[in-house]
Design an enzyme around this catalytic site. Structure first.
Site, PDB file in Angstrom:
ATOM      1  N   SER A 141     -41.474 -38.164  50.212  1.00 42.81           N
ATOM      2  CA  SER A 141     -40.491 -37.885  49.161  1.00 42.81           C
ATOM      3  C   SER A 141     -39.449 -38.994  49.144  1.00 42.81           C
ATOM      4  O   SER A 141     -39.147 -39.589  50.192  1.00 42.81           O
ATOM      5  CB  SER A 141     -39.787 -36.562  49.435  1.00 42.81           C
ATOM      6  OG  SER A 141     -38.699 -36.398  48.546  1.00 42.81           O
ATOM      7  N   TYR A 154     -35.309 -30.916  55.190  1.00 43.23           N
ATOM      8  CA  TYR A 154     -36.434 -31.437  54.388  1.00 43.23           C
ATOM      9  C   TYR A 154     -36.374 -32.961  54.307  1.00 43.23           C
ATOM     10  O   TYR A 154     -37.372 -33.647  54.556  1.00 43.23           O
ATOM     11  CB  TYR A 154     -36.392 -30.832  52.984  1.00 43.23           C
ATOM     12  CG  TYR A 154     -37.427 -31.422  52.039  1.00 43.23           C
ATOM     13  CD1 TYR A 154     -38.765 -31.033  52.117  1.00 43.23           C
ATOM     14  CD2 TYR A 154     -37.066 -32.360  51.065  1.00 43.23           C
ATOM     15  CE1 TYR A 154     -39.718 -31.575  51.259  1.00 43.23           C
ATOM     16  CE2 TYR A 154     -38.020 -32.903  50.210  1.00 43.23           C
ATOM     17  CZ  TYR A 154     -39.341 -32.507  50.307  1.00 43.23           C
ATOM     18  OH  TYR A 154     -40.286 -33.045  49.461  1.00 43.23           O
TER      19      TYR A 154
HETATM   20  P1  NAD Z   1     -46.613 -27.109  45.422  1.00 47.56           P
HETATM   21  O1  NAD Z   1     -45.765 -26.012  45.939  1.00 47.56           O
HETATM   22  O2  NAD Z   1     -47.289 -26.946  44.112  1.00 47.56           O
HETATM   23  O3  NAD Z   1     -47.719 -27.515  46.497  1.00 47.56           O
HETATM   24  C1  NAD Z   1     -47.558 -27.363  47.867  1.00 47.56           C
HETATM   25  C2  NAD Z   1     -48.938 -27.110  48.448  1.00 47.56           C
HETATM   26  O4  NAD Z   1     -48.874 -27.097  49.877  1.00 47.56           O
HETATM   27  C3  NAD Z   1     -49.515 -25.749  48.034  1.00 47.56           C
HETATM   28  O5  NAD Z   1     -50.882 -25.908  47.742  1.00 47.56           O
HETATM   29  C4  NAD Z   1     -49.331 -24.899  49.293  1.00 47.56           C
HETATM   30  O6  NAD Z   1     -50.258 -23.851  49.351  1.00 47.56           O
HETATM   31  C5  NAD Z   1     -49.577 -25.966  50.364  1.00 47.56           C
HETATM   32  N1  NAD Z   1     -49.104 -25.631  51.698  1.00 47.56           N
HETATM   33  C6  NAD Z   1     -47.825 -25.336  52.099  1.00 47.56           C
HETATM   34  N2  NAD Z   1     -47.816 -25.095  53.414  1.00 47.56           N
HETATM   35  C7  NAD Z   1     -49.088 -25.258  53.866  1.00 47.56           C
HETATM   36  C8  NAD Z   1     -49.697 -25.165  55.135  1.00 47.56           C
HETATM   37  N3  NAD Z   1     -48.996 -24.827  56.230  1.00 47.56           N
HETATM   38  N4  NAD Z   1     -51.033 -25.411  55.240  1.00 47.56           N
HETATM   39  C9  NAD Z   1     -51.765 -25.741  54.159  1.00 47.56           C
HETATM   40  N5  NAD Z   1     -51.229 -25.850  52.917  1.00 47.56           N
HETATM   41  C10 NAD Z   1     -49.909 -25.607  52.776  1.00 47.56           C
HETATM   42  O7  NAD Z   1     -45.636 -28.379  45.388  1.00 47.56           O
HETATM   43  P2  NAD Z   1     -45.893 -29.936  45.094  1.00 47.56           P
HETATM   44  O8  NAD Z   1     -44.728 -30.399  44.321  1.00 47.56           O
HETATM   45  O9  NAD Z   1     -47.254 -30.180  44.576  1.00 47.56           O
HETATM   46  O10 NAD Z   1     -45.735 -30.511  46.581  1.00 47.56           O
HETATM   47  C11 NAD Z   1     -46.734 -31.284  47.218  1.00 47.56           C
HETATM   48  C12 NAD Z   1     -46.066 -32.308  48.117  1.00 47.56           C
HETATM   49  O11 NAD Z   1     -45.235 -33.163  47.315  1.00 47.56           O
HETATM   50  C13 NAD Z   1     -45.143 -31.731  49.198  1.00 47.56           C
HETATM   51  O12 NAD Z   1     -45.393 -32.391  50.424  1.00 47.56           O
HETATM   52  C14 NAD Z   1     -43.746 -32.063  48.694  1.00 47.56           C
HETATM   53  O13 NAD Z   1     -42.831 -32.248  49.753  1.00 47.56           O
HETATM   54  C15 NAD Z   1     -43.996 -33.358  47.945  1.00 47.56           C
HETATM   55  N6  NAD Z   1     -42.973 -33.682  46.954  1.00 47.56           N
HETATM   56  C16 NAD Z   1     -42.811 -32.946  45.817  1.00 47.56           C
HETATM   57  C17 NAD Z   1     -41.810 -33.298  44.903  1.00 47.56           C
HETATM   58  C18 NAD Z   1     -41.571 -32.541  43.630  1.00 47.56           C
HETATM   59  O14 NAD Z   1     -40.560 -32.832  42.952  1.00 47.56           O
HETATM   60  N7  NAD Z   1     -42.425 -31.598  43.256  1.00 47.56           N
HETATM   61  C19 NAD Z   1     -40.997 -34.416  45.160  1.00 47.56           C
HETATM   62  C20 NAD Z   1     -41.187 -35.133  46.326  1.00 47.56           C
HETATM   63  C21 NAD Z   1     -42.186 -34.768  47.206  1.00 47.56           C
END
Ligand code: NAD
Length: 247
Positions: A141, A154
């Site tokens: 991130s 985080y």
């Molecule tokens: P999301 O909530 O749609 O996806 C998160 C995924 O992780 C889900 O499929 C969930 O089931 C899975 N997950 C969580 N804990 C788990 C575990 N212990 N074992 C297996 N699976 C697990 O959100 P997203 O936005 O797609 O996030 C994905 C990644 O992107 C994350 O690492 C998040 O930190 C990063 N991210 C997102 C953003 C944003 O703005 N959406 C920004 C920066 C970074």
């Protein structure tokens, strides 16, 4: 082995960025292992919709589960070329609310965002280095680079993931395994589901961003797949933020 026969494991791919990565890899002819700890139905549906994919439920924060997940990928397809450590969690806590960012919260977030990526990668190394070398892409991130993000635990977890990316790249380069990270800015995914005022906040961010829009899961999937394929890039943390770092 031809490129068409490569195999990828994408952790946390039942929704959002992970699902978009799984779809993009599959469209490029990669066989994909879809994973999540919960949301089993969504994960199974995605795997069924892709040309050649399986769904494996596993909590990557649990070491035995992380090992079982990697083994399931190898047992199913006989090899592993790409590991995308995408599973992540957060808590939305004001940075000034020190009590709310309790040790319990620190442990919970770091177990998924840091330790899970470590133990899944360690379990995968011997398979990634077979067949001419593989690649790890960590989904980090921008909060791991700049002093912001949904909470201090985080942001620190993602900073740790960025440094883990560089340290592992140095160790694994000699055995032909590249390790990189993508650091997304604000991306419109189910991550923000149920968070009050988020639609308005996204609009406001979009107005200020140089690219005048927040990112999509597909924007991040594109960068993840580019890094997975780039033959001479390792130890890189690539910001994908629509120019947000220029503000
Ligand atoms: P999301 O909530 O749609 O996806 C998160 C995924 O992780 C889900 O499929 C969930 O089931 C899975 N997950 C969580 N804990 C788990 C575990 N212990 N074992 C297996 N699976 C697990 O959100 P997203 O936005 O797609 O996030 C994905 C990644 O992107 C994350 O690492 C998040 O930190 C990063 N991210 C997102 C953003 C944003 O703005 N959406 C920004 C920066 C970074």
């Amino acid at each position: 082995m031809s490129k068409e026969q490569r195999v990828a494991l994408v952790t946390g791919s039942s929704s959002g960025i992970g699902a978009a990565v799984a779809r993009r890899l599959a469209a490029a002819g990669v066989r994909v292992v879809v994973n999540s700890a919960n949301s089993v139905e969504a994960g199974e549906k995605l795997a069924a919709d892709l040309p050649d994919a399986v769904y494996v439920r596993a909590n990557v924060a649990d070491e035995a589960d992380a090992k079982r997940l990697v083994q399931a990928a190898v047992d199913t397809y006989g090899r592993l070329d790409i590991l995308v450590n995408n599973a992540g969690i957060t808590r939305f806590i004001d940075h000034g609310d020190f009590e709310a960012a309790s040790p319990e919260v620190w442990r919970e977030i770091n177990e998924v965002n840091v330790i899970a990526a470590w133990q899944t990668t360690v379990a995968a190394i011997e398979h990634l280095k077979a067949d001419g070398g593989g690649s790890v892409v960590n989904v980090s991130s921008q909060a791991g680079i700049y002093a912001n993000g949904s909470s201090i635990p985080y942001a620190v977890s993602k900073a740790a993931l960025n440094h883990m990316t560089r340290l592992l790249a140095k160790q694994l380069g000699p055995v032909g395994v590249r390790v990189n990270a993508v650091a997304p800015g604000l991306i419109d995914t189910p991550w923000y589901n149920g968070l009050e005022g988020m639609d308005k906040a996204m609009e406001e961010v979009a107005e200020r961003l140089p690219m005048r829009r927040v990112g999509t899961a597909e924007d991040i999937a594109e960068a993840v797949c580019d890094l997975a394929n780039a033959s001479y890039i390792t130890g890189e943390v690539l910001l994908v933020d629509g120019g947000g770092h220029l503000l």
